[in-house]
Design a protein around this motif. Structure first.
Motif, PDB file in Angstrom:
ATOM      1  N   ALA A  14      -2.347 -12.410  -8.917  1.00 46.62           N
ATOM      2  CA  ALA A  14      -1.865 -11.126  -9.420  1.00 46.62           C
ATOM      3  C   ALA A  14      -0.409 -11.226  -9.841  1.00 46.62           C
ATOM      4  O   ALA A  14       0.419 -11.784  -9.125  1.00 46.62           O
ATOM      5  N   ASN A  15      -0.126 -10.695 -11.009  1.00 43.74           N
ATOM      6  CA  ASN A  15       1.256 -10.551 -11.468  1.00 43.74           C
ATOM      7  C   ASN A  15       1.576  -9.070 -11.459  1.00 43.74           C
ATOM      8  O   ASN A  15       0.952  -8.292 -12.167  1.00 43.74           O
ATOM      9  N   GLY A  16       2.521  -8.686 -10.657  1.00 37.99           N
ATOM     10  CA  GLY A  16       2.901  -7.285 -10.555  1.00 37.99           C
ATOM     11  C   GLY A  16       3.476  -7.010  -9.187  1.00 37.99           C
ATOM     12  O   GLY A  16       3.240  -7.746  -8.239  1.00 37.99           O
ATOM     13  N   GLU A  17       4.239  -5.940  -9.122  1.00 36.28           N
ATOM     14  CA  GLU A  17       4.893  -5.573  -7.875  1.00 36.28           C
ATOM     15  C   GLU A  17       3.956  -4.703  -7.042  1.00 36.28           C
ATOM     16  O   GLU A  17       3.427  -3.698  -7.527  1.00 36.28           O
ATOM     17  N   ILE A  18       3.744  -5.107  -5.787  1.00 38.17           N
ATOM     18  CA  ILE A  18       2.956  -4.279  -4.868  1.00 38.17           C
ATOM     19  C   ILE A  18       3.888  -3.186  -4.353  1.00 38.17           C
ATOM     20  O   ILE A  18       4.885  -3.465  -3.695  1.00 38.17           O
ATOM     21  N   VAL A  19       3.561  -1.931  -4.697  1.00 45.79           N
ATOM     22  CA  VAL A  19       4.470  -0.827  -4.408  1.00 45.79           C
ATOM     23  C   VAL A  19       4.003   0.070  -3.272  1.00 45.79           C
ATOM     24  O   VAL A  19       4.766   0.897  -2.780  1.00 45.79           O
ATOM     25  N   ASP A  20       2.741  -0.069  -2.841  1.00 40.26           N
ATOM     26  CA  ASP A  20       2.239   0.757  -1.736  1.00 40.26           C
ATOM     27  C   ASP A  20       0.922   0.150  -1.263  1.00 40.26           C
ATOM     28  O   ASP A  20       0.443  -0.827  -1.843  1.00 40.26           O
ATOM     29  N   GLY A  41       3.414   7.046   0.424  1.00 34.19           N
ATOM     30  CA  GLY A  41       3.524   8.345  -0.235  1.00 34.19           C
ATOM     31  C   GLY A  41       3.216   8.351  -1.727  1.00 34.19           C
ATOM     32  O   GLY A  41       3.269   9.410  -2.359  1.00 34.19           O
ATOM     33  N   LEU A  42       2.892   7.209  -2.315  1.00 38.77           N
ATOM     34  CA  LEU A  42       2.591   7.162  -3.736  1.00 38.77           C
ATOM     35  C   LEU A  42       1.229   7.802  -4.013  1.00 38.77           C
ATOM     36  O   LEU A  42       0.222   7.378  -3.458  1.00 38.77           O
ATOM     37  N   GLY A  43       1.227   8.831  -4.846  1.00 39.72           N
ATOM     38  CA  GLY A  43      -0.019   9.496  -5.202  1.00 39.72           C
ATOM     39  C   GLY A  43      -0.545   8.965  -6.527  1.00 39.72           C
ATOM     40  O   GLY A  43       0.219   8.730  -7.457  1.00 39.72           O
ATOM     41  N   PHE A  44      -1.858   8.762  -6.603  1.00 41.26           N
ATOM     42  CA  PHE A  44      -2.462   8.285  -7.850  1.00 41.26           C
ATOM     43  C   PHE A  44      -3.939   8.637  -7.846  1.00 41.26           C
ATOM     44  O   PHE A  44      -4.506   9.002  -6.816  1.00 41.26           O
ATOM     45  N   LEU A  45      -4.552   8.529  -9.011  1.00 37.44           N
ATOM     46  CA  LEU A  45      -5.979   8.786  -9.139  1.00 37.44           C
ATOM     47  C   LEU A  45      -6.693   7.460  -9.336  1.00 37.44           C
ATOM     48  O   LEU A  45      -6.413   6.736 -10.295  1.00 37.44           O
ATOM     49  N   LEU A  46      -7.596   7.130  -8.393  1.00 36.96           N
ATOM     50  CA  LEU A  46      -8.471   5.977  -8.582  1.00 36.96           C
ATOM     51  C   LEU A  46      -9.508   6.419  -9.606  1.00 36.96           C
ATOM     52  O   LEU A  46     -10.163   7.443  -9.426  1.00 36.96           O
ATOM     53  N   ASP A  47      -9.650   5.692 -10.711  1.00 41.71           N
ATOM     54  CA  ASP A  47     -10.520   6.105 -11.808  1.00 41.71           C
ATOM     55  C   ASP A  47     -11.204   4.863 -12.381  1.00 41.71           C
ATOM     56  O   ASP A  47     -10.886   4.407 -13.478  1.00 41.71           O
ATOM     57  N   LEU A  48     -12.142   4.313 -11.605  1.00 41.63           N
ATOM     58  CA  LEU A  48     -12.841   3.091 -12.006  1.00 41.63           C
ATOM     59  C   LEU A  48     -14.033   3.429 -12.899  1.00 41.63           C
ATOM     60  O   LEU A  48     -14.560   4.534 -12.862  1.00 41.63           O
ATOM     61  N   ALA A  49     -14.475   2.457 -13.679  1.00 40.59           N
ATOM     62  CA  ALA A  49     -15.598   2.666 -14.597  1.00 40.59           C
ATOM     63  C   ALA A  49     -16.907   2.883 -13.845  1.00 40.59           C
ATOM     64  O   ALA A  49     -17.797   3.580 -14.317  1.00 40.59           O
ATOM     65  N   ALA A  50     -17.024   2.279 -12.667  1.00 41.32           N
ATOM     66  CA  ALA A  50     -18.257   2.398 -11.874  1.00 41.32           C
ATOM     67  C   ALA A  50     -17.889   2.395 -10.403  1.00 41.32           C
ATOM     68  O   ALA A  50     -16.846   1.868 -10.015  1.00 41.32           O
ATOM     69  N   GLY A  57      -7.709  -6.495   1.047  1.00 41.52           N
ATOM     70  CA  GLY A  57      -6.885  -7.419   0.282  1.00 41.52           C
ATOM     71  C   GLY A  57      -6.990  -7.256  -1.223  1.00 41.52           C
ATOM     72  O   GLY A  57      -6.232  -7.882  -1.971  1.00 41.52           O
ATOM     73  N   ASP A  58      -7.922  -6.419  -1.703  1.00 40.57           N
ATOM     74  CA  ASP A  58      -7.992  -6.160  -3.138  1.00 40.57           C
ATOM     75  C   ASP A  58      -6.738  -5.420  -3.581  1.00 40.57           C
ATOM     76  O   ASP A  58      -6.033  -4.806  -2.767  1.00 40.57           O
ATOM     77  N   LEU A  59      -6.469  -5.459  -4.873  1.00 43.63           N
ATOM     78  CA  LEU A  59      -5.302  -4.791  -5.446  1.00 43.63           C
ATOM     79  C   LEU A  59      -5.750  -3.812  -6.517  1.00 43.63           C
ATOM     80  O   LEU A  59      -6.502  -4.186  -7.426  1.00 43.63           O
ATOM     81  N   LEU A  60      -5.302  -2.566  -6.407  1.00 39.93           N
ATOM     82  CA  LEU A  60      -5.550  -1.572  -7.442  1.00 39.93           C
ATOM     83  C   LEU A  60      -4.427  -1.695  -8.462  1.00 39.93           C
ATOM     84  O   LEU A  60      -3.254  -1.788  -8.105  1.00 39.93           O
ATOM     85  N   VAL A  61      -4.771  -1.716  -9.745  1.00 40.89           N
ATOM     86  CA  VAL A  61      -3.781  -1.888 -10.810  1.00 40.89           C
ATOM     87  C   VAL A  61      -3.478  -0.522 -11.410  1.00 40.89           C
ATOM     88  O   VAL A  61      -4.351   0.114 -12.014  1.00 40.89           O
ATOM     89  N   LEU A  62      -2.245  -0.062 -11.231  1.00 40.09           N
ATOM     90  CA  LEU A  62      -1.820   1.217 -11.789  1.00 40.09           C
ATOM     91  C   LEU A  62      -1.574   1.069 -13.288  1.00 40.09           C
ATOM     92  O   LEU A  62      -1.358  -0.036 -13.796  1.00 40.09           O
ATOM     93  N   ASP A  63      -1.605   2.199 -13.997  1.00 38.20           N
ATOM     94  CA  ASP A  63      -1.401   2.191 -15.448  1.00 38.20           C
ATOM     95  C   ASP A  63      -0.115   1.483 -15.866  1.00 38.20           C
ATOM     96  O   ASP A  63      -0.052   0.890 -16.940  1.00 38.20           O
ATOM     97  N   ASP A  64       0.910   1.564 -15.012  1.00 37.51           N
ATOM     98  CA  ASP A  64       2.200   0.954 -15.379  1.00 37.51           C
ATOM     99  C   ASP A  64       2.311  -0.510 -14.918  1.00 37.51           C
ATOM    100  O   ASP A  64       3.373  -1.106 -14.996  1.00 37.51           O
ATOM    101  N   ARG A  66       2.041  -1.737 -11.899  1.00 37.21           N
ATOM    102  CA  ARG A  66       2.323  -1.934 -10.478  1.00 37.21           C
ATOM    103  C   ARG A  66       1.012  -1.980  -9.711  1.00 37.21           C
ATOM    104  O   ARG A  66      -0.029  -1.569 -10.207  1.00 37.21           O
ATOM    105  N   LEU A  67       1.059  -2.499  -8.487  1.00 38.68           N
ATOM    106  CA  LEU A  67      -0.144  -2.742  -7.707  1.00 38.68           C
ATOM    107  C   LEU A  67      -0.125  -1.977  -6.388  1.00 38.68           C
ATOM    108  O   LEU A  67       0.940  -1.759  -5.806  1.00 38.68           O
ATOM    109  N   VAL A  68      -1.311  -1.601  -5.926  1.00 40.04           N
ATOM    110  CA  VAL A  68      -1.470  -0.964  -4.628  1.00 40.04           C
ATOM    111  C   VAL A  68      -2.463  -1.815  -3.836  1.00 40.04           C
ATOM    112  O   VAL A  68      -3.579  -2.078  -4.289  1.00 40.04           O
TER     113      VAL A  68
END
Length: 160
Positions: A14-20, A41-50, A57-64, A66-68
């Motif tokens: 993964a390339n990206g900063e883990i922010v939360d 405290g970072l709020g976001f919407l998980l919006d996966l295709a399925a 240990g998985d990483l969620l990729v934010l639109d910008d 950054r990683l969660v």
């Protein structure tokens, strides 16, 4: 609202900063679309295709970009053991007949804490002790309580 539309498996580079991070139990790791708030405290919407089972240990990729980090929460489980490998296989068969999520380790099986199943296991000669640990059940047909269909075309060829 910030969205996470994709994710990376734990073993991906993964390339990206883990922010939360989000700490989710087994049920909450099977999701498609839900508002989430990270531990920091970072709020976001998980919006996966399925609908997907997110693993520890998985990483969620934010639109910008950054990683969660996804962390499996500690849950109360039953650790089921038997006196021999054959006896444990018999217990796994009985548990499998109940169509419940189960995590199969080398010398034990873990299921959600359930006193009825604990008594069944003990009646069959096994042990069933409550433990606190993350729950990582086997994938497949009963993962998250949703069936997994395999498609076949008119020539009988298998497609996933």
């Amino acid at each position: 609202m910030l969205r996470a539309r994709t994710f990376l498996r734990a073993d991906a580079l993964a390339n990206g900063e883990i922010v939360d991070r989000v700490v989710l139990d087994h049920g909450d790791r099977h999701r498609r679309r839900i508002a989430m708030t990270g531990v920091g405290g970072l709020g976001f919407l998980l919006d996966l295709a399925a609908a997907t089972v997110l693993e520890d240990g998985d990483l969620l990729v934010l639109d910008d970009g950054r990683l969660v980090w996804v962390e499996a929460a500690t849950e109360t489980l039953l650790e089921i053991r038997a006196g021999s490998d054959h006896a444990l296989k018999r217990l796994i068969w009985h548990i499998g007949n109940r169509h419940i999520p189960a995590e199969i380790a080398g010398d034990a099986v873990y299921i959600a804490d359930d006193h009825v199943l604990a008594e069944m296991v003990r009646g069959l000669g096994g042990t069933a002790e409550p433990v606190e640990r993350p729950f990582r059940p086997e994938g497949g047909a009963y993962s998250g309580g949703h069936g997994h269909a395999h498609a076949h075309d008119e020539h009988g060829h298998h497609h996933d």
